[in-house]
Design a protein around this motif. Structure first.
Motif, PDB file in Angstrom:
ATOM      1  N   LEU A   1       0.827  -1.204   0.000  1.00 51.84           N
ATOM      2  CA  LEU A   1       0.000   0.000   0.000  1.00 51.84           C
ATOM      3  C   LEU A   1       0.863   1.255   0.000  1.00 51.84           C
ATOM      4  O   LEU A   1       0.659   2.173  -0.813  1.00 51.84           O
ATOM      5  CB  LEU A   1      -0.916  -0.027   1.225  1.00 51.84           C
ATOM      6  CG  LEU A   1      -1.905   1.114   1.414  1.00 51.84           C
ATOM      7  CD1 LEU A   1      -2.927   1.111   0.293  1.00 51.84           C
ATOM      8  CD2 LEU A   1      -2.612   0.969   2.757  1.00 51.84           C
TER       9      LEU A   1
ATOM     10  N   TRP B   1      -4.861   6.526  -2.089  1.00 52.75           N
ATOM     11  CA  TRP B   1      -5.325   6.023  -0.800  1.00 52.75           C
ATOM     12  C   TRP B   1      -6.846   5.947  -0.764  1.00 52.75           C
ATOM     13  O   TRP B   1      -7.431   4.949  -0.334  1.00 52.75           O
ATOM     14  CB  TRP B   1      -4.792   6.908   0.316  1.00 52.75           C
ATOM     15  CG  TRP B   1      -5.454   6.739   1.650  1.00 52.75           C
ATOM     16  CD1 TRP B   1      -6.125   7.681   2.360  1.00 52.75           C
ATOM     17  CD2 TRP B   1      -5.522   5.543   2.440  1.00 52.75           C
ATOM     18  NE1 TRP B   1      -6.603   7.159   3.535  1.00 52.75           N
ATOM     19  CE2 TRP B   1      -6.245   5.850   3.613  1.00 52.75           C
ATOM     20  CE3 TRP B   1      -5.059   4.254   2.262  1.00 52.75           C
ATOM     21  CZ2 TRP B   1      -6.510   4.908   4.604  1.00 52.75           C
ATOM     22  CZ3 TRP B   1      -5.307   3.309   3.257  1.00 52.75           C
ATOM     23  CH2 TRP B   1      -6.022   3.641   4.405  1.00 52.75           C
TER      24      TRP B   1
ATOM     25  N   TYR C   1      -8.330   2.907  -2.511  1.00 55.54           N
ATOM     26  CA  TYR C   1      -8.366   1.665  -1.741  1.00 55.54           C
ATOM     27  C   TYR C   1      -9.554   1.656  -0.778  1.00 55.54           C
ATOM     28  O   TYR C   1     -10.193   0.621  -0.562  1.00 55.54           O
ATOM     29  CB  TYR C   1      -7.066   1.494  -0.957  1.00 55.54           C
ATOM     30  CG  TYR C   1      -5.909   1.025  -1.802  1.00 55.54           C
ATOM     31  CD1 TYR C   1      -5.838  -0.279  -2.275  1.00 55.54           C
ATOM     32  CD2 TYR C   1      -4.874   1.894  -2.141  1.00 55.54           C
ATOM     33  CE1 TYR C   1      -4.775  -0.719  -3.052  1.00 55.54           C
ATOM     34  CE2 TYR C   1      -3.803   1.473  -2.923  1.00 55.54           C
ATOM     35  CZ  TYR C   1      -3.766   0.170  -3.373  1.00 55.54           C
ATOM     36  OH  TYR C   1      -2.721  -0.260  -4.150  1.00 55.54           O
TER      37      TYR C   1
ATOM     38  N   LYS D   1      -6.024  -3.166   4.925  1.00 56.09           N
ATOM     39  CA  LYS D   1      -4.952  -4.168   4.868  1.00 56.09           C
ATOM     40  C   LYS D   1      -5.510  -5.568   4.627  1.00 56.09           C
ATOM     41  O   LYS D   1      -4.904  -6.378   3.923  1.00 56.09           O
ATOM     42  CB  LYS D   1      -4.155  -4.153   6.174  1.00 56.09           C
ATOM     43  CG  LYS D   1      -3.228  -2.966   6.334  1.00 56.09           C
ATOM     44  CD  LYS D   1      -2.449  -3.120   7.635  1.00 56.09           C
ATOM     45  CE  LYS D   1      -1.466  -1.993   7.828  1.00 56.09           C
ATOM     46  NZ  LYS D   1      -0.659  -2.163   9.054  1.00 56.09           N
TER      47      LYS D   1
END
Length: 576
Positions: free
Chosen positions: A32, A90, A93, A207
């Motif tokens: 990431l 970001w 995601y 995650k």
């Protein structure tokens, strides 16, 4: 038109990488951060990049969280462009996983964490004036360090009465309530792999679910790897046959095609440890008292019976290795760079090493967490970890040998039980890496063995002394029965007895060590062992050799398990 050097740092590294309870958390957190940094670098423009090299921007490339570029005029505009790209990546995601978790999370808490500015984005720039590139690079990095010291990020304001994230305790859990996880569908439960009452904040959920269905090998799979390699083809096929129905039911996790080194057994290593089967059933919600006819329970019992038969080869050793490597004297190397082309060449070489590091880890049946610049973190089976460390070290030196002040690579390896908390295993590896870099001249290997009971064993030596060859010699001697298994503990006790003795009494220590060696009656010792034995002249040298023997003993146990019955251990250990 003025030229500027622009330097950018993106974080937070701790929350995006280190906060992890599962290997997937650690691996995807690293990926990431790399993808966010890559988006920022691409926004500046590959033609303007100095670090990372443009080659690192490929889909499978990995990028560190530091960016250095040369821009023409208006550096603030490039800074803003990079920041927008990083934040957009970001948010992408977050949007990816939102449809999956919508019914189970608290919307207000989710939106507040999404809007809180998780990313820490720092930038500084300096004019590329008459003083030249070297001076400008030094100035901009000094400015960036000062900018990072002047934080302007607001402290997170938590909510009272809401559980904190189980990963790091920094933010509140985004689950709607305490029973929200009970309502998860089977597919989502399989991907989240939640521990009982585990709480996850927004970062934690990204995650676990971000990037689609990309599983990562578990610590138990790495620990079981030598034992699995030691099974005959028919035995391994029978074991896979027992695992298939459990994998299809979502009870036993799979690894997937991303890791071809585990294609011979693409399941979690839990399947090799019978003492974990009750936990496997409990995680799947199976109750032996109420579901006697459950096909899933029957499949677990069939697997248990199969593994019990295979225990004629011994119980799989439950230890794995965590490897952390870092370049030595990189600051000195970079400080000696006089021009942008020279720096770009260094960046290109580091990118080549990072790509080769992944191949090296894969060759040694390991699972890479990240390799960016001069940093490597990986999980490895115990019997191949030292060989992997040597290959990484040699590759790094080969790629950077052209530098005016060539750097070296120090490697730390921690060997620990797979049931230890992941954060502890990582801390052990970082401590080993720190130990390797604390040696005079650095360029060292440190191996820290952490037995579940007892004090850790710490071994540290420079690569110049070929500690890998010494360990390989000891392993061969253990496997061939030329070195008693208790000898290491006896030698360690001898070293403790003489601890603190003055140097003038070393003659007595030498005589006692010679007496001990004669009593051991080591037949046909390898040359490396003879050299080590001749060096037993004080408590420090005795402790060093005893530590070497204790580490080699653990390597030998795993090497023996990895040896098929038709092969000789000495031949198999040639890979060390």
């Amino acid at each position: 038109m003025s030229e500027f050097l622009l330097a950018i740092s993106i974080g937070p590294v701790q929350e995006l990488i280190s906060a992890a309870r599962r290997t997937r958390d650690l691996w995807f957190g690293s990926l990431l951060l790399s993808e966010i940094s890559k988006a920022a670098a691409e926004a500046i423009g590959p033609e303007r990049l100095i670090f990372p090299a443009p080659e690192a921007l490929k889909p499978d490339g990995r990028v560190a969280n530091i960016i250095l570029a040369q821009v023409a005029d208006r550096p603030k505009a490039y800074r803003d462009r990079a920041k927008d790209a990083a934040e957009s990546k970001w948010k992408g995601y977050i949007q990816e996983i939102w449809p999956l978790v919508t019914p189970f999370v608290d919307w207000d808490r989710w939106n507040r964490q999404a809007a809180s500015g998780v990313l820490e984005f720092y930038a500084a720039w300096a004019p590329l004036g008459a003083a030249g590139y070297r001076s400008a690079r030094r100035d901009v990095m000094r400015l960036l360090a000062g900018r990072k010291a002047c934080r302007n990020f607001d402290a997170w304001q938590g909510e009272e009465g809401v559980p904190k994230s189980s990963l790091d305790g920094a933010r509140e859990s985004v689950w709607r309530n305490e029973t929200a996880t009970d309502e998860l569908n089977r597919s989502l439960k399989r991907r989240l792999r939640l521990a009982p009452k585990e709480q996850l904040d927004l970062i934690g959920l990204v995650k676990r679910l971000g990037g689609g269905r990309q599983p990562y090998p578990s610590v138990s799979r790495l620990a079981a790897d030598p034992w699995l390699r030691g099974l005959a083809a028919a035995e391994l096929a029978a074991l896979r046959e027992r695992c298939d129905p459990l994998a299809q039911a979502g009870i036993l996790g799979g690894i997937g095609a991303r890791y071809p080194q585990y294609a011979d057994f693409p399941y979690e290593g839990t399947a090799a440890y019978r003492n974990r089967f009750k936990e496997l059933a409990r995680e799947a919600g199976l109750d032996e008292k109420r579901a006697e006819d459950s096909p899933q329970l029957k499949a677990i019992r069939d697997l248990d019976a199969e593994v019990k038969k295979l225990e004629k080869h011994g119980i799989p050793d439950p230890y794995l290795a965590v490897l952390a490597a870092d370049g030595d004297f990189m600051g000195r190397t970079i400080s000696g760079i006089e021009s942008r082309p020279e720096h770009c060449e260094l960046s290109r070489k580091l990118t080549e090493f990072a790509a080769e590091a992944e191949a090296i880890v894969k060759k040694h049946r390991g699972a890479l967490v990240y390799s960016g610049g001069d940093d490597v973190l990986a999980f490895l089976p115990v019997d191949l970890c030292v060989a992997c460390a040597r290959s990484l070290h040699d590759s790094f030196e080969q790629h950077l040998r052209h530098c005016k002040s060539p750097p070296s690579l120090s490697v730390g390896i921690a060997i620990g039980h797979f049931m230890e908390p992941l954060e502890d295993l990582l801390a052990y590896a970082r401590a080993a890496e720190k130990g390797a870099k604390s040696v005079d001249g650095k360029n060292a290997l440190a191996v820290h063995l952490h037995p579940r009971g007892g004090a850790p064993v710490e071994l540290c030596a420079t690569w110049v002394g070929n500690p890998d060859a010494q360990l390989a010699a000891l392993v061969r001697m253990y496997l061939s029965g030329r070195l008693p298994h208790k000898a290491a503990y006896e030698l360690h006790a001898l070293g403790q007895f003489y601890e603190g003795w003055p140097a003038v009494r070393n003659a007595a220590i030498v005589a006692d060590a010679a007496r001990w060696l004669k009593r051991k009656r080591v037949d046909s010792p390898d040359p490396e062992w003879i050299a080590m034995a001749q060096d037993l002249h004080d408590s420090e040298s005795i402790d060093r050799v005893a530590g070497m023997m204790l580490v080699a003993r653990k390597l030998a146990r795993n090497a023996k398990q990895a040896t098929p019955s038709a092969a000789t251990p000495a031949f198999r250990m040639g890979s060390l």
